[in-house]
Write a protein that holds these residues in place. Sequence first.
Motif, mmCIF file in Angstrom:
data_model
loop_
_atom_site.group_PDB
_atom_site.id
_atom_site.type_symbol
_atom_site.label_atom_id
_atom_site.label_comp_id
_atom_site.label_asym_id
_atom_site.label_seq_id
_atom_site.Cartn_x
_atom_site.Cartn_y
_atom_site.Cartn_z
ATOM 1 N N VAL A 112 0.846 -1.194 0.000
ATOM 2 C CA VAL A 112 0.000 0.000 0.000
ATOM 3 C C VAL A 112 0.880 1.241 0.000
ATOM 4 O O VAL A 112 1.779 1.390 0.841
ATOM 5 C CB VAL A 112 -0.947 0.011 1.215
ATOM 6 C CG1 VAL A 112 -1.682 1.352 1.321
ATOM 7 C CG2 VAL A 112 -1.959 -1.129 1.108
ATOM 8 N N VAL A 113 0.625 2.125 -0.968
ATOM 9 C CA VAL A 113 1.322 3.409 -1.108
ATOM 10 C C VAL A 113 0.327 4.507 -0.775
ATOM 11 O O VAL A 113 -0.864 4.398 -1.086
ATOM 12 C CB VAL A 113 1.840 3.597 -2.545
ATOM 13 C CG1 VAL A 113 2.568 4.928 -2.701
ATOM 14 C CG2 VAL A 113 2.734 2.436 -2.955
ATOM 15 N N SER A 114 0.778 5.580 -0.143
ATOM 16 C CA SER A 114 -0.094 6.733 0.085
ATOM 17 C C SER A 114 0.676 8.014 -0.174
ATOM 18 O O SER A 114 1.875 8.078 0.064
ATOM 19 C CB SER A 114 -0.662 6.727 1.506
ATOM 20 O OG SER A 114 0.372 6.771 2.463
ATOM 21 N N PRO A 115 -0.020 9.058 -0.696
ATOM 22 C CA PRO A 115 0.666 10.297 -1.047
ATOM 23 C C PRO A 115 0.362 11.489 -0.148
ATOM 24 O O PRO A 115 0.908 12.557 -0.359
ATOM 25 C CB PRO A 115 0.124 10.567 -2.456
ATOM 26 C CG PRO A 115 -1.285 10.046 -2.394
ATOM 27 C CD PRO A 115 -1.292 8.909 -1.398
ATOM 28 N N GLY A 116 -0.532 11.368 0.821
ATOM 29 C CA GLY A 116 -1.005 12.539 1.540
ATOM 30 C C GLY A 116 0.035 13.166 2.447
ATOM 31 O O GLY A 116 0.730 12.456 3.180
ATOM 32 N N GLN A 159 5.407 5.625 1.593
ATOM 33 C CA GLN A 159 4.870 6.975 1.583
ATOM 34 C C GLN A 159 5.519 7.771 0.470
ATOM 35 O O GLN A 159 6.744 7.892 0.389
ATOM 36 C CB GLN A 159 5.111 7.673 2.926
ATOM 37 C CG GLN A 159 4.712 9.137 2.969
ATOM 38 C CD GLN A 159 3.205 9.355 2.934
ATOM 39 O OE1 GLN A 159 2.439 8.405 2.830
ATOM 40 N NE2 GLN A 159 2.773 10.597 3.030
ATOM 41 N N LEU A 160 4.680 8.286 -0.458
ATOM 42 C CA LEU A 160 5.133 9.172 -1.521
ATOM 43 C C LEU A 160 5.244 10.566 -0.911
ATOM 44 O O LEU A 160 4.230 11.187 -0.612
ATOM 45 C CB LEU A 160 4.129 9.142 -2.681
ATOM 46 C CG LEU A 160 4.503 9.778 -4.011
ATOM 47 C CD1 LEU A 160 3.471 9.382 -5.078
ATOM 48 C CD2 LEU A 160 4.581 11.295 -3.947
ATOM 49 N N ALA A 161 6.469 11.030 -0.726
ATOM 50 C CA ALA A 161 6.699 12.244 0.057
ATOM 51 C C ALA A 161 7.027 13.427 -0.841
ATOM 52 O O ALA A 161 7.845 13.322 -1.749
ATOM 53 C CB ALA A 161 7.840 12.016 1.049
ATOM 54 N N TYR A 208 10.250 15.198 8.231
ATOM 55 C CA TYR A 208 9.167 14.464 7.566
ATOM 56 C C TYR A 208 9.234 12.989 7.939
ATOM 57 O O TYR A 208 8.218 12.372 8.303
ATOM 58 C CB TYR A 208 9.293 14.642 6.050
ATOM 59 C CG TYR A 208 8.091 14.158 5.270
ATOM 60 C CD1 TYR A 208 7.196 15.063 4.719
ATOM 61 C CD2 TYR A 208 7.841 12.798 5.078
ATOM 62 C CE1 TYR A 208 6.085 14.628 3.997
ATOM 63 C CE2 TYR A 208 6.741 12.352 4.370
ATOM 64 C CZ TYR A 208 5.868 13.279 3.827
ATOM 65 O OH TYR A 208 4.763 12.836 3.128
ATOM 66 N N ARG A 209 10.421 12.400 7.867
ATOM 67 C CA ARG A 209 10.560 10.989 8.196
ATOM 68 C C ARG A 209 10.215 10.735 9.662
ATOM 69 O O ARG A 209 9.617 9.706 10.011
ATOM 70 C CB ARG A 209 11.974 10.502 7.894
ATOM 71 C CG ARG A 209 12.303 10.497 6.402
ATOM 72 C CD ARG A 209 13.684 9.959 6.114
ATOM 73 N NE ARG A 209 13.713 8.497 6.241
ATOM 74 C CZ ARG A 209 14.274 7.848 7.253
ATOM 75 N NH1 ARG A 209 14.830 8.517 8.252
ATOM 76 N NH2 ARG A 209 14.281 6.536 7.278
ATOM 77 N N THR A 256 8.305 2.729 4.242
ATOM 78 C CA THR A 256 9.426 3.206 3.436
ATOM 79 C C THR A 256 9.055 4.564 2.852
ATOM 80 O O THR A 256 8.050 4.684 2.139
ATOM 81 C CB THR A 256 9.736 2.216 2.302
ATOM 82 O OG1 THR A 256 10.107 0.951 2.859
ATOM 83 C CG2 THR A 256 10.860 2.727 1.408
ATOM 84 N N VAL A 257 9.830 5.589 3.157
ATOM 85 C CA VAL A 257 9.539 6.947 2.698
ATOM 86 C C VAL A 257 10.374 7.236 1.449
ATOM 87 O O VAL A 257 11.605 7.170 1.485
ATOM 88 C CB VAL A 257 9.840 7.985 3.793
ATOM 89 C CG1 VAL A 257 9.488 9.389 3.309
ATOM 90 C CG2 VAL A 257 9.064 7.652 5.065
ATOM 91 N N LEU A 258 9.690 7.546 0.344
ATOM 92 C CA LEU A 258 10.361 7.862 -0.919
ATOM 93 C C LEU A 258 10.026 9.304 -1.297
ATOM 94 O O LEU A 258 8.859 9.643 -1.537
ATOM 95 C CB LEU A 258 9.906 6.911 -2.033
ATOM 96 C CG LEU A 258 10.150 5.417 -1.798
ATOM 97 C CD1 LEU A 258 9.638 4.598 -2.993
ATOM 98 C CD2 LEU A 258 11.629 5.129 -1.562
#
Length: 436
Positions: free
Chosen positions: A217-221, A237-239, A251-252, A270-272
């Motif tokens: 599961v990826v999320s962008p918020g 997480q799409l950061a 942020y992390r 995993t933060v990208l």
Amino acid sequence: MSRQQHFGWFLARGFGPHGWGHPYLDWNYRWTSPELYQDSVRTLEQAGFDLLIIEDAPSLGSPTTIDLRVRQAFGGPKLDPLLLAPYLFAATQHLGIAPTVNPAAYLPYTAARQFATLQHLSGHRLALNVVTDTGSARHFSAAPQLGHDAAYDRAEEWLGGVRDLWRSWPEEALIADPARGRYADGSRLAHTQHRGEYFDFDGPLNAIPFTDGEPVVVSPGGSGRGLGFAGANSDVQLALAPMNEASVRAYRARIRDAAIAAGRQPEDVTVLFAIQPVLVSSAEEADRLVAASHSPSDEKLAVIAEKQSSDLETDLTALDLDAPLDITVFGDHVSHGSIRRLVGDHGPDAPLRTILAGHARLGRLADGTGWVGTAGELADRIEEYGTWGNDGVLLWGDLHPVTVHRTLDELVPILRRRGILRSEYAGSLRANLRPF
């Protein structure tokens, strides 16, 4: 040796007319055919990338602003990335594919079954970029549009329901033993019954258990509620954040704190960080591009105005470039955050020309003011991110083969020589995303 990081590609304009408005349109790829995307994902996999995330917006916008969205193909048309995914899986063996899905568009049972099917067919390489966009609500129901936080509440209920259905088959329910003449034990299935605020459905799911984990599961918020959703529910997480050490670490830390608050481990997410580099052959060329961007032509400003008009669903091209921007031109359908991103730090008397010129202005990778530079300079920056504890980056761009090769041809060998980019895959997508 430098710290190894994860790499992904963010297809920010979705499954749409790739090449439109660019010279490479004359490569004669058809954007409605899979070959263009298959060529590019093979390159991403050869490069050692973990993941492709495909943006999507089901709606063309409000009826009165549709022309703004489609006239230069900035906001549409877009085809469904979930249906593109099987073609991309067929062209690769290791790369994870994350189409964007909106809980408003999929009933939980249908979603759970379709996603389970793709997870099995892909060799456990499916990811889901779960978004809470409410602008498409009128296409799915006549119910009133949900507010920001309520949309996240619905997404959490939806995702929890989907996962309950996936888990309605425990491993011991699947026997598959020809010698015993028994395929499954129905008495072990969980007869899921969900009665929630937004969804009602029953199980069990007509599928089978996963052998290498559920879809990622990826999320962008980026709001407080969005980061809380990521901490409780997401694997990636799409950061979007300024790429300086203080911002990245902060942020992390917020994501990790949200994971701990939800009873998870901080490394579960995993933060990208998404970055949009403009790579050139030399430092001199980079300096030339940056200098030229400080005095954009009216033609360049017109292109930016077209793009902003699509995103804001407000026709900026009809306004006087040299008059102050009157923010009352934006209707109620435009978020205050979107208006702030357009205006930036400019005051209320700033002319539209000045505001648009700010969006045209580029900066150098070498001094940290922007993203224009050589492949070596980009590698330097990514290597530096690793010293901040960074998990990885998402390169932001279209998926045309020209763009992919222009970005990666020189960059990948440099990253590999420095030990930043993987040379071998670990197995399933979930295994590949584990911390290095």
